[in-house]
Design an enzyme around this catalytic site. Sequence first.
Site, mmCIF file in Angstrom:
data_model
loop_
_atom_site.group_PDB
_atom_site.id
_atom_site.type_symbol
_atom_site.label_atom_id
_atom_site.label_comp_id
_atom_site.label_asym_id
_atom_site.label_seq_id
_atom_site.Cartn_x
_atom_site.Cartn_y
_atom_site.Cartn_z
ATOM 1 N N ASP A 1 -34.974 -20.593 -0.690
ATOM 2 C CA ASP A 1 -34.363 -20.518 0.628
ATOM 3 C C ASP A 1 -34.958 -19.366 1.430
ATOM 4 O OD1 ASP A 1 -32.682 -22.651 0.357
ATOM 5 O OD2 ASP A 1 -30.862 -21.486 0.001
ATOM 6 N N LYS B 1 -34.076 -23.020 5.932
ATOM 7 C CA LYS B 1 -33.253 -23.649 6.972
ATOM 8 C C LYS B 1 -33.106 -22.629 8.086
ATOM 9 C CE LYS B 1 -30.571 -26.877 4.109
ATOM 10 N NZ LYS B 1 -31.359 -26.751 2.897
ATOM 11 N N MET C 1 -22.257 -17.044 9.092
ATOM 12 C CA MET C 1 -22.882 -18.050 9.966
ATOM 13 C C MET C 1 -22.124 -18.190 11.287
ATOM 14 S SD MET C 1 -23.786 -20.961 7.082
ATOM 15 C CE MET C 1 -22.102 -21.018 6.451
#
Length: 427
Positions: free
Chosen positions: A220, A242, A357
């Site tokens: 990641d 991502k 987030m």
Amino acid sequence: MSRPPAHSAPGSDTFAYPVGLRLAGRRVVVLGGGQVAQRRLPALLAAGARVTLVSPSATPSVEAMADAGELTWERRPYADGDLEGAWYAVVATRDPAANAAASAEAERRRVWCVRSDDASAATAWTPATGRSEGVTVAVLTGSDPRRSAAVRDAVVEGLRDGTLSAPRHRTLPQGPPTSSGPGGTPVPGVALVGGGPGDPDLITVRGRRLLAEADVVIADRLGPRDLLDELPPHVEVIDAAKIPYGRAMAQEAINDALIRHARAGKAVVRLKGGDPFVFGRGMEEAEALARAGVACTVVPGVTSAISVPAAAGIPVTHRGVAHEFTVVSGHVAPGDERSLVDWPALARLRGTLVLLMAVERIGAIAETLVREGRDPATPVAIVQEGTTAAQRRVDAALGTAAAAVAREGVRPPAVIVVGEVAARSPG
């Protein structure tokens, strides 16, 4: 008495003179934005080099480094003259002719040059490197990179477990001992490894061991990227970055890659940021592996929900201040039909609220919490890129948090702490 030759012929791998390059503030050119660049760039950036990347394309993780301003990216193929003023060059394009031309330019300009496609034509080699307690270990064994990696791992492991002594000139305070999970030996199938919040020293002992034994690493963007530089050359690194509102590898493609490589008999590590089961889609991957009949082990990681506030001096709980903390994903705004969060209930809680987030939606979140009863003067701390060299903290109140994020240009990844603990500091 015979003497060795004064110098080795070009391309000879019998001997290389070891030296540590001090690249801080100096120009380094990297040609090619693929897997080799993704592995080498973090160490160059950590050394303070002024990196220019020349490549028509790049992996998502490399692109994220450029977008964050960590390096300059010239989106084009190599051209003669690109190495002017460089101290060091990494040549790693997919075009053999371009690699040869860049290598020739480096020779003319007397720039030390590493080549990923032909080590015999390079003027410098990248050693197998590892770090432990302020010591950098670099190993060269000529044309046998696996042996270099094995020797490096043995030395670094000895430094970490105390079987090798590296006395310091001064005594530094030591943290509490880290305990690994059971075993630590290679696991057949796939290991879902929590890499921690970003600092490579915060991965678990077991996670680091499994990473060192991997044949394939699916990484990641938020994982400890510096650890990729320690992998031997034969390890395949698959970029599963991502980027918020940008490029991303589909979850189905990640699942398929895990299964395909495991069925091929390879040791596979899925390296994730934080903990695999805290907003990390770890259970989705574990379920996909179970359906495919592939063995899976989960290596817990240090979650950013607790570690990032701690790195900024913020306790998520504190005696007499907060007796509970709640971790919430902010990737879906309040009022969105997809949201599973009871925001009115959160507003009534007296403890700490940790938002992950949530940078892009802090305005809507703060407005909802205030409307549902939370005091707009409640302290808020926003910690960007916690535990890394780029960590910074922005303080505000709940009613002004969105304005502070916009004014300070806060970017993901960031952890937002809402509650009285955000006003605490050990200093």
